[in-house]
Motif scaffolding. Structure first.
Motif, PDB file in Angstrom:
ATOM      1  N   GLU A 220       3.647  94.141  -1.945  1.00 37.39           N
ATOM      2  CA  GLU A 220       3.894  95.300  -1.100  1.00 37.39           C
ATOM      3  C   GLU A 220       4.497  96.450  -1.901  1.00 37.39           C
ATOM      4  OE1 GLU A 220       6.369  93.889   2.019  1.00 37.39           O
ATOM      5  OE2 GLU A 220       4.791  92.693   2.992  1.00 37.39           O
ATOM      6  N   ALA A 221       5.383  96.117  -2.835  1.00 38.89           N
ATOM      7  CA  ALA A 221       5.992  97.151  -3.672  1.00 38.89           C
ATOM      8  C   ALA A 221       4.943  97.819  -4.556  1.00 38.89           C
ATOM      9  CB  ALA A 221       7.094  96.547  -4.534  1.00 38.89           C
ATOM     10  N   LEU A 222       4.048  97.020  -5.101  1.00 37.37           N
ATOM     11  CA  LEU A 222       2.962  97.582  -5.908  1.00 37.37           C
ATOM     12  C   LEU A 222       2.084  98.492  -5.053  1.00 37.37           C
ATOM     13  CD1 LEU A 222       1.974  94.418  -7.969  1.00 37.37           C
ATOM     14  CD2 LEU A 222       2.961  96.521  -8.891  1.00 37.37           C
ATOM     15  N   GLY A 223       1.844  98.085  -3.819  1.00 39.47           N
ATOM     16  CA  GLY A 223       1.061  98.915  -2.911  1.00 39.47           C
ATOM     17  C   GLY A 223       1.740 100.243  -2.638  1.00 39.47           C
ATOM     18  N   SER A 224       3.069 100.221  -2.493  1.00 35.33           N
ATOM     19  CA  SER A 224       3.817 101.466  -2.274  1.00 35.33           C
ATOM     20  C   SER A 224       3.734 102.383  -3.487  1.00 35.33           C
ATOM     21  CB  SER A 224       5.286 101.151  -1.973  1.00 35.33           C
ATOM     22  OG  SER A 224       5.407 100.413  -0.765  1.00 35.33           O
TER      23      SER A 224
ATOM     24  N   GLY B  62      10.063 100.372  -9.127  1.00 31.04           N
ATOM     25  CA  GLY B  62      10.889 101.288  -8.338  1.00 31.04           C
ATOM     26  C   GLY B  62      10.688 102.728  -8.759  1.00 31.04           C
ATOM     27  N   HIS B  63      10.580 102.956 -10.062  1.00 33.84           N
ATOM     28  CA  HIS B  63      10.348 104.311 -10.574  1.00 33.84           C
ATOM     29  C   HIS B  63       8.980 104.834 -10.138  1.00 33.84           C
ATOM     30  CE1 HIS B  63      10.581 107.735 -13.273  1.00 33.84           C
ATOM     31  NE2 HIS B  63       9.418 107.393 -13.811  1.00 33.84           N
ATOM     32  N   ARG B  64       7.981 103.963 -10.167  1.00 31.67           N
ATOM     33  CA  ARG B  64       6.634 104.381  -9.761  1.00 31.67           C
ATOM     34  C   ARG B  64       6.580 104.678  -8.261  1.00 31.67           C
ATOM     35  NH1 ARG B  64       1.985 101.597 -13.372  1.00 31.67           N
ATOM     36  NH2 ARG B  64       3.186 101.155 -15.258  1.00 31.67           N
TER      37      ARG B  64
ATOM     38  N   SER C 135      14.332 104.233  -4.353  1.00 35.57           N
ATOM     39  CA  SER C 135      13.325 103.177  -4.231  1.00 35.57           C
ATOM     40  C   SER C 135      13.715 101.913  -4.996  1.00 35.57           C
ATOM     41  CB  SER C 135      11.971 103.677  -4.745  1.00 35.57           C
ATOM     42  OG  SER C 135      11.493 104.728  -3.944  1.00 35.57           O
ATOM     43  N   THR C 136      14.214 102.080  -6.205  1.00 35.26           N
ATOM     44  CA  THR C 136      14.599 100.909  -7.009  1.00 35.26           C
ATOM     45  C   THR C 136      15.721 100.138  -6.329  1.00 35.26           C
ATOM     46  OG1 THR C 136      13.979 102.030  -9.066  1.00 35.26           O
ATOM     47  CG2 THR C 136      15.439 100.125  -9.248  1.00 35.26           C
ATOM     48  N   SER C 137      16.702 100.856  -5.814  1.00 33.02           N
ATOM     49  CA  SER C 137      17.824 100.215  -5.134  1.00 33.02           C
ATOM     50  C   SER C 137      17.361  99.460  -3.898  1.00 33.02           C
ATOM     51  CB  SER C 137      18.867 101.267  -4.741  1.00 33.02           C
ATOM     52  OG  SER C 137      19.946 100.678  -4.043  1.00 33.02           O
ATOM     53  N   TYR C 138      16.483 100.089  -3.111  1.00 32.80           N
ATOM     54  CA  TYR C 138      15.976  99.437  -1.902  1.00 32.80           C
ATOM     55  C   TYR C 138      15.172  98.186  -2.244  1.00 32.80           C
ATOM     56  CZ  TYR C 138      17.289 103.676   0.652  1.00 32.80           C
ATOM     57  OH  TYR C 138      17.997 104.723   1.211  1.00 32.80           O
ATOM     58  N   LEU C 139      14.402  98.256  -3.332  1.00 32.89           N
ATOM     59  CA  LEU C 139      13.594  97.106  -3.750  1.00 32.89           C
ATOM     60  C   LEU C 139      14.492  95.961  -4.195  1.00 32.89           C
ATOM     61  CD1 LEU C 139      10.848  95.877  -4.269  1.00 32.89           C
ATOM     62  CD2 LEU C 139      10.783  97.060  -6.477  1.00 32.89           C
ATOM     63  N   MET C 140      15.538  96.276  -4.937  1.00 24.95           N
ATOM     64  CA  MET C 140      16.492  95.257  -5.366  1.00 24.95           C
ATOM     65  C   MET C 140      17.159  94.594  -4.155  1.00 24.95           C
ATOM     66  SD  MET C 140      16.775  95.056  -8.748  1.00 24.95           S
ATOM     67  CE  MET C 140      16.497  96.005 -10.257  1.00 24.95           C
ATOM     68  N   GLN C 141      17.507  95.389  -3.164  1.00 21.11           N
ATOM     69  CA  GLN C 141      18.155  94.860  -1.967  1.00 21.11           C
ATOM     70  C   GLN C 141      17.224  93.925  -1.206  1.00 21.11           C
ATOM     71  OE1 GLN C 141      19.538  98.168   0.368  1.00 21.11           O
ATOM     72  NE2 GLN C 141      20.820  98.979  -1.273  1.00 21.11           N
TER      73      GLN C 141
END
Length: 252
Positions: free
Chosen positions: A96-100, A204-206, A216-222
């Motif tokens: 899902e993250a890759l899709g975002s 997250g950067h992408r 984005s990076t913070s949300y992904l880590m969470q």
């Protein structure tokens, strides 16, 4: 705290929860629709693991091994269904993250290796880096497993994850000509392996570049941290097969 720790298990626990991003899940806003809310039993077990508190009465796991008051046997039990559920959940989050980040990917691909039929957890359909498509494989070694405590995690946070990543690189070295192989090792207490940390930050950067969301990076880590805590809880509770007996074994 480290100097006063009486056991290697306590030292491993303290080093893990103090490692970069292992505690990001504590900052998540508890939104159930986004998978960011833990149940009461989940949060009690997550806090108990973090504090090193007793979680249960001594009992026998359905695998036949003894579970002590820490309850941590379930984190590495080979018969734990929770480990598989956590593995699938994390891979779906990565997809899902890759899709975002506008990167199309596929889970459990077939045909990546005709020779031995080994397949990574996922691949991208288009070049990810250095002109090669991405191939990732996720693993979650147990920070508190006896073998890891004795040799690695009591002296260095994330060492078990780093070694697991090295093992994945060797396993999929035959894919290097066609894929950019990324092993993703994140321990049960949240310590990231070096490849996992770089990869999640990159994604997250992408996502930030694609969506404009700076956090984005913070949300992904969470999100990943929450999934690991939920998986830990499931693994620990599943040492008792009969759900009717949980209240008599665990401090829920």
């Amino acid at each position: 705290l480290l100097s006063s720790a009486e056991s290697k298990a306590d030292k491993a626990r303290l080093r893990a929860i103090a490692s970069p991003h292992s505690s990001d899940w504590l900052n998540a806003v508890p939104v159930a629709s986004l998978g960011l809310k833990l149940s009461d039993s989940n949060i009690r077990i997550a806090c108990g693991l973090r504090l090193g508190s007793p979680l249960c009465h001594t009992h026998l796991c359905h695998c036949g091994k003894r579970v002590d008051e820490s309850g941590t046997h379930g984190l590495s039990c080979q018969r734990s269904i929770g480990r598989l559920a956590r593995h699938d959940h994390i891979n779906k989050l990565i997809k899902e993250a890759l899709g975002s980040a506008e990167i199309t990917s596929r889970l459990e691909p077939k045909g990546t290796s005709i020779q031995d039929r080994k397949r990574p957890d996922g691949i991208s359909y288009f070049p990810f880096k250095n002109g090669r498509c991405l191939a990732w494989d996720y693993t979650c070694p147990d920070t508190l497993a006896r073998s890891h405590i004795k040799k690695f995690t009591s002296t260095q946070a994330g060492k078990a994850a780093a070694r697991a990543e090295d093992g994945k690189l060797k396993k999929y070295r035959h894919l290097n000509n066609d894929y950019y192989v990324v092993p993703i090792g994140i321990e049960t207490l949240g310590s990231f392996g070096p490849h996992a940390l770089d990869f999640i930050k990159d994604i997250g950067h992408r996502i930030a570049e694609s969506t404009g969301e700076k956090k984005s990076t913070s949300y992904l880590m969470q999100t990943i941290g929450m999934a690991i805590q939920r998986g830990n809880s499931s693994c620990i509770l599943e040492t008792v097969l009969d759900s009717k007996k949980l209240d008599g074994v665990y401090y829920l």
